[in-house]
Design an enzyme around this catalytic site. Structure first.
Site, PDB file in Angstrom:
ATOM      1  N   HIS A  95       0.884  -0.981  -0.027  1.00  0.00           N
ATOM      2  CA  HIS A  95      -0.034  -0.031   0.217  1.00  0.00           C
ATOM      3  C   HIS A  95       0.860   1.529   0.025  1.00  0.00           C
ATOM      4  O   HIS A  95       2.015   1.273   0.647  1.00  0.00           O
ATOM      5  CB  HIS A  95      -0.820  -0.006   1.288  1.00  0.00           C
ATOM      6  CG  HIS A  95      -2.002   1.119   1.337  1.00  0.00           C
ATOM      7  ND1 HIS A  95      -1.630   2.484   1.554  1.00  0.00           N
ATOM      8  CD2 HIS A  95      -3.289   1.065   0.806  1.00  0.00           C
ATOM      9  CE1 HIS A  95      -2.967   3.049   1.511  1.00  0.00           C
ATOM     10  NE2 HIS A  95      -3.665   2.154   0.893  1.00  0.00           N
ATOM     11  N   GLY A 173      -7.352   9.100  -0.132  1.00  0.00           N
ATOM     12  CA  GLY A 173      -7.614   9.938   0.944  1.00  0.00           C
ATOM     13  C   GLY A 173      -7.731  11.537   0.660  1.00  0.00           C
ATOM     14  O   GLY A 173      -8.075  12.247   1.552  1.00  0.00           O
TER      15      GLY A 173
END
Ligand code: PEP
Length: 251
Positions: A95, A173
């Site tokens: 990630h 995000g």
């Protein structure tokens, strides 16, 4: 026919009891799940509780990271057999937050992939460019290199089980999403790169998700693209209503 896979990455959120409450809220909202796969990736500390909460449903359990050694003096790390023993099926590897904050390299991603696969865990391997790389026009060469290095030496027999998540770092995000067409274009490059390693038939069978500010309002359009096989969802997966709408492609 690739079965779409939607995974919720809860990141460093939810105590075990909060995680169970989220599962209880989410499960009745999801529908039958006959034609898609859904994975919940809570923090390590909530894996047993979530495993219990989803027992008997079609949901799968995923972890957010794994180490590449099997045991030993590696304080703070978690080995593949430890996750397997908790009923974990998938594991997110590489990630961008791991790459950015914990120095994870493509070589480490590759070692983690191999270790996970050797112990019966299925990687969801993340690739994607930063804003600077995008602005420098190197998105395609960068993801190609991340795929080539991440999959180095990984046997063809494993390839079809591996999920790739294309996650442009600038979209994670931030509320900024790649357009569906843009995401589809880069995912096509990823599939072509996989075809270069494993051949067209295997690459055509591999699932490639998009991730980066996926929400109910953009999921249907993303899923309308021919190369996109699901989503890796961060923030919106922490809300049962939003995540269920994403899973149902319900705008
Ligand atoms: C992620 O964490 O993988 C992610 C895509 O996060 P968000 O959906 O919040 O952008």
């Amino acid at each position: 026919m690739r079965v779409p896979i939607i995974a919720g990455n809860w990141k460093m959120h939810k105590l075990p009891e909060e995680a169970v409450a989220l599962c209880r809220d989410l499960i009745p909202r999801l529908g039958k799940l006959d034609d898609r796969e859904v994975v919940l990736c809570p923090p390590f500390t909530a894996l047993p509780a979530v495993g219990e909460a989803i027992r008997g449903t079609k949901l799968s359990l995923g972890a957010q990271n794994v180490f590449y050694e099997i045991s030993g003096a590696y304080t703070g790390e978690v080995a593949p057999p430890m996750l397997k023993a908790l009923g974990v099926k998938y594991v997110i590897i590489g990630h961008s937050e791991r790459r950015q904050y914990f120095g994870e390299t493509d070589e480490m991603v590759n070692r983690k992939m191999q270790a996970a696969l050797d112990h019966g865990l299925l990687p969801i391997v993340c690739v994607g460019e930063t804003l600077e790389q995008r602005e420098a026009g190197i998105t395609e060469s960068l993801v190609k290199s991340q795929i080539e290095q991440g999959f180095k030496g990984i046997a063809e027999g494993y390839a079809k089980e591996i999920v790739v998540a294309y996650e442009p770092v600038w979209a994670i995000g931030t509320g900024k999403t790649a357009t569906a067409e843009e995401a589809n274009r880069v995912i096509k490059v990823i599939r072509e790169t996989l075809a270069g390693i494993y051949g067209n038939a295997t690459a055509a069978a591999m699932r490639i998700q998009y991730g980066g500010s996926v929400k109910p309002g953009n999921m249907a359009e993303l899923m309308g693209q021919p190369e996109i096989d699901g989503a890796l969802v961060g923030g919106a997966s922490l809300d049962a209503v939003s995540f269920a709408r994403i899973v149902r492609y319900d705008d």
